[in-house]
Write a protein that holds these residues in place. Structure first.
Motif, PDB file in Angstrom:
ATOM      1  N   UNK A  62      -9.233 -67.192  40.217  1.00  0.00           N
ATOM      2  CA  UNK A  62      -9.781 -68.150  41.171  1.00  0.00           C
ATOM      3  C   UNK A  62      -8.844 -68.342  42.362  1.00  0.00           C
ATOM      4  N   UNK A  63      -7.533 -68.306  42.099  1.00  0.00           N
ATOM      5  CA  UNK A  63      -6.566 -68.430  43.187  1.00  0.00           C
ATOM      6  C   UNK A  63      -6.672 -67.238  44.140  1.00  0.00           C
ATOM      7  N   UNK A  64      -6.895 -66.041  43.579  1.00  0.00           N
ATOM      8  CA  UNK A  64      -7.059 -64.853  44.414  1.00  0.00           C
ATOM      9  C   UNK A  64      -8.319 -64.958  45.265  1.00  0.00           C
ATOM     10  N   UNK A  65      -9.413 -65.438  44.687  1.00  0.00           N
ATOM     11  CA  UNK A  65     -10.650 -65.603  45.454  1.00  0.00           C
ATOM     12  C   UNK A  65     -10.432 -66.558  46.632  1.00  0.00           C
ATOM     13  N   UNK A  66      -9.689 -67.634  46.392  1.00  0.00           N
ATOM     14  CA  UNK A  66      -9.416 -68.586  47.461  1.00  0.00           C
ATOM     15  C   UNK A  66      -8.499 -67.977  48.527  1.00  0.00           C
ATOM     16  N   UNK A  67      -7.460 -67.260  48.081  1.00  0.00           N
ATOM     17  CA  UNK A  67      -6.509 -66.669  49.027  1.00  0.00           C
ATOM     18  C   UNK A  67      -7.189 -65.662  49.946  1.00  0.00           C
ATOM     19  N   UNK A  68      -8.129 -64.882  49.403  1.00  0.00           N
ATOM     20  CA  UNK A  68      -8.819 -63.867  50.195  1.00  0.00           C
ATOM     21  C   UNK A  68     -10.106 -64.405  50.832  1.00  0.00           C
ATOM     22  N   UNK A  69     -10.498 -65.627  50.481  1.00  0.00           N
ATOM     23  CA  UNK A  69     -11.702 -66.210  51.056  1.00  0.00           C
ATOM     24  C   UNK A  69     -12.980 -65.537  50.604  1.00  0.00           C
ATOM     25  N   UNK A  70     -13.036 -65.141  49.333  1.00  0.00           N
ATOM     26  CA  UNK A  70     -14.217 -64.418  48.844  1.00  0.00           C
ATOM     27  C   UNK A  70     -14.928 -65.182  47.718  1.00  0.00           C
ATOM     28  N   UNK A  71     -14.767 -66.508  47.693  1.00  0.00           N
ATOM     29  CA  UNK A  71     -15.372 -67.285  46.595  1.00  0.00           C
ATOM     30  C   UNK A  71     -16.884 -67.107  46.515  1.00  0.00           C
ATOM     31  N   UNK A  72     -17.549 -66.901  47.664  1.00  0.00           N
ATOM     32  CA  UNK A  72     -19.006 -66.766  47.680  1.00  0.00           C
ATOM     33  C   UNK A  72     -19.470 -65.312  47.613  1.00  0.00           C
ATOM     34  N   UNK A  73     -18.532 -64.405  47.505  1.00  0.00           N
ATOM     35  CA  UNK A  73     -18.882 -62.989  47.430  1.00  0.00           C
ATOM     36  C   UNK A  73     -19.465 -62.661  46.059  1.00  0.00           C
ATOM     37  N   UNK A  74     -20.371 -61.678  45.981  1.00  0.00           N
ATOM     38  CA  UNK A  74     -20.887 -61.271  44.670  1.00  0.00           C
ATOM     39  C   UNK A  74     -19.853 -60.507  43.850  1.00  0.00           C
TER      40      UNK A  74
END
Length: 279
Positions: A62-74
């Motif tokens: 989840x931290x990686x998703x936030x760092x890369x800004x891809x939380x809404x990516x499939x």
């Protein structure tokens, strides 16, 4: 020299996770220390995950998703983590959990051990620790299993909540897991569960003998569109069934099980008697 594991993203889901982490980091021109700072980890930790020397955790994903800004990516790191996690569980279970989380009704029958939806954190931890001590899973995987139990339970606490009907074989409440405090807490949890307005809890006593329609655990899920599916496990694998010609007979058998089992009031009384005598 490049690490061989860096060159083999197809060797395992964990390796693919690490390769994807490295790819996105390098696309942004970040060093491992920079990504670690953004995620709350050391550069050494990031390096270990990228080269498949350390298992990723849900928090890291989840931290990686936030760092890369891809939380809404499939194609999030959390999705990759779940694929890794489900790989340590029985085949079919990962897909079942996704359906369970949006079910309108859940009917389950369990033998020998408390089902995940009813486990206390302490009970779940004892089971995970036992699997780790046997060498079946790693310490990180044990922690994630406990976290998955909590996530599954949280998914059922929504508005409106799903109707949850549970029949437990008497062995579930008789089999000691952990010390007396763990079992007392677990029995208290069952009584609390039975008091909720959207739940039904029954105990199938040993005296039901051959009148039980099931020999193995089974779960029947009704989805929001009223379609049915069932999930059953053997020691080696789980099976998710969507074909009504197989699921509907299971539903009928479940109703027969509920009719044969003592009422919720009688079942809770049995649990409280056992709770009183638990050392």
């Amino acid at each position: 020299m490049a690490n061989i594991k860096e060159l083999s993203p197809d060797s395992s889901p964990q390796a693919a996770f690490g390769a994807n982490l490295r790819r996105l980091r390098e696309e942004r021109g970040w060093k491992q220390e920079e990504l670690g700072r953004r995620m709350g980890y050391s550069g050494t930790h990031i390096s270990a995950v990228e080269t498949d020397r350390k298992m990723p955790t849900l928090r890291l994903a989840r931290s990686a998703d936030q760092a890369f800004g891809i939380e809404q990516s499939p194609d999030t790191f959390e999705r990759q983590w779940r694929e890794i996690q489900h790989g340590t569980l029985l085949e079919g279970f990962g897909e079942f959990v996704r359906h369970e989380g949006r079910a309108a009704e859940i009917r389950l029958y369990e033998v020998g051990v408390m089902p995940g939806l009813l486990q206390t954190p302490e009970y779940a931890q004892v089971l995970a620790n036992s699997a780790m001590e046997r060498g079946a899973i790693s310490a990180d995987q044990a922690a994630e299993r406990v976290a998955l139990v909590a996530e599954r339970q949280a998914a059922t606490v929504r508005t409106p909540p799903p109707l949850i009907q549970v029949v437990l074989d008497e062995s579930c409440i008789r089999r000691p897991i952990g010390d007396g405090a763990v079992m007392r807490g677990q029995l208290d949890r069952l009584a609390e569960f039975a008091s909720l307005p959207h739940t039904i809890l029954q105990i199938a006593p040993f005296s039901m003998a051959e009148r039980r329609p099931f020999d193995l655990p089974v779960t029947i899920v009704t989805l929001p569109d009223r379609s049915l599916m069932s999930y059953a496990e053997s020691a080696q694998r789980g099976h998710l069934e969507r074909d009504n010609k197989f699921v509907v007979p299971l539903l009928a058998a479940y109703h027969q099980l509920q009719a044969e089992a003592p009422s919720q009031a009688a079942s809770v009384a049995m649990i409280k008697r056992l709770r009183k005598g638990t050392p």
